[in-house]
Each structure stands twice: as C-alpha cells, then as structure tokens.
Design an enzyme around this catalytic site. Structure first.
Site, PDB file in Angstrom:
ATOM      1  CB  CYS A   1      25.401 -37.891  38.307  1.00  0.00           C
ATOM      2  SG  CYS A   1      25.131 -39.375  39.289  1.00  0.00           S
ATOM      3  CD1 TRP A   2      20.971 -39.091  34.588  1.00  0.00           C
ATOM      4  CD2 TRP A   2      19.717 -40.923  34.329  1.00  0.00           C
ATOM      5  NE1 TRP A   2      20.793 -39.294  33.253  1.00  0.00           N
ATOM      6  CE2 TRP A   2      20.028 -40.404  33.063  1.00  0.00           C
ATOM      7  CE3 TRP A   2      18.946 -42.071  34.429  1.00  0.00           C
ATOM      8  CZ2 TRP A   2      19.583 -41.010  31.882  1.00  0.00           C
ATOM      9  CZ3 TRP A   2      18.505 -42.667  33.274  1.00  0.00           C
ATOM     10  CH2 TRP A   2      18.818 -42.132  32.004  1.00  0.00           C
ATOM     11  CD  GLU A   3      22.268 -37.665  43.430  1.00  0.00           C
ATOM     12  OE1 GLU A   3      21.424 -38.021  44.251  1.00  0.00           O
ATOM     13  OE2 GLU A   3      22.905 -36.615  43.522  1.00  0.00           O
ATOM     14  CB  CYS A   4      20.233 -44.238  38.359  1.00  0.00           C
ATOM     15  SG  CYS A   4      21.791 -44.744  37.580  1.00  0.00           S
TER      16      CYS A   4
END
Ligand code: SF4
Ligand code: SF4
Length: 151
Positions: free
Chosen positions: A42-45
């Site tokens: 997960c990029w935590e975008c």
C-alpha cells in the site's frame, strides 16, 4: 500501516478497486466486500479512502503523517463536494479538516497519451508529468536555496 476496510460499512461498490494505483484493493468473492490483499504494497496514497462513498476504509499512516497509533477517518460527501478528515491521536486529541473532492472539472486533466512525447532533456528533470503547469505555479517549482544565499 496501510488501509483496512470496515466490513459492516462496505457495500462492495468497487470504487476503491478501480482507483487503487497499486491494484491491491479487491472484492472478496464470498462476502462481496472489499479488502486490501497486500497491505505491505500500500502506498498510503489515500485514493481509496477518499473515493469510498460508505466511509468504510480506515488508514493508519506512517509517523510522517501523524505520530504512530493514530487513526484517520475520512468522510466523502458528494453532494457537498467535500471530503472531511478526522485524525484521532493516541493521546485522545482530535483534529478535523475539510478539503474539496477536487478543484478541477472532470476531463480537464489530459492523460499522458494526450501530451507531447517528453524530450530527452525533460526525462532528466525532477519534475513529474504535467508539472509545473498542473500545479498552477508560475516560474517553475520552488527550490531550496543554499544557506549563504538566504543571508
Ligand atoms: Fe491502494 Fe492507495 Fe488505498 Fe493503498 S491507500 S490501498 S495504494 S488506493
Ligand atoms: Fe467497499 Fe468503500 Fe471499496 Fe466501495 S469503495 S467497495 S464501499 S470499501
């Protein structure tokens, strides 16, 4: 930590699946609810968090966002055109802020295929596609000056 889905809120609409740039939000075939299949990718975008119409996705950001142990709850209100953010800190403090869902009309951002092929020089630039035009900044991105230049 990445995102996770509150199963009792999710209705399986799939918006998070469509928008995730890492392709890790999937719909469970048995329960018809979304879940993050690969949390460490997960990029935590926050794209899925902001897109979810059911306020069903929570995120635990890294310490650069807020001290560890916090919770981020996001409420998308299409009719108001806003996304409300609530950050709960470990010590009980709470911060709330609101942002527009978007500030540009749909269809006004060209896709990479519609842009000219970048020059060899542009490929060495630190600017991303559409920059600086898409940022509405005249004269290029701001840069840090050497300490001697600041005095
Ligand atoms: Fe995908 Fe971004 Fe959501 Fe992570 S925060 S699951 S990368 S859309
Ligand atoms: Fe569920 Fe929200 Fe994803 Fe829709 S966008 S599938 S409601 S988590």
């Amino acid at each position: 930590m990445p995102t996770f889905v509150y199963m009792t809120r999710c209705d399986g609409c799939g918006h998070c699946v469509d928008i995730c740039p890492s392709d890790i939000m999937h719909i469970d075939k048995t329960y018809r609810r979304a879940y993050n299949i690969e949390p460490n990718m997960c990029w935590e975008c926050y794209s899925c968090v902001k897109a979810c119409p059911q306020n069903a996705i929570d995120a635990r950001g890294y310490a650069d966002f807020a001290p560890l142990g916090h919770s981020v709850r996001v409420l998308r209100e299409e009719e108001k055109g806003t996304i409300s953010w609530k950050i709960l800190f470990q010590d009980g403090r709470e911060k709330n802020f609101e942002s527009p869902i978007r500030t540009t009309e749909w269809g006004t951002i060209p896709s990479p295929a519609e842009l000219d092929v970048p020059s060899a020089e542009a490929m060495k630039s630190q600017e991303l596609a559409h920059e600086p035009d898409a940022l509405n900044i005249d004269g290029g991105l701001p840069t840090l000056k050497a300490a001697s230049q600041n005095n």
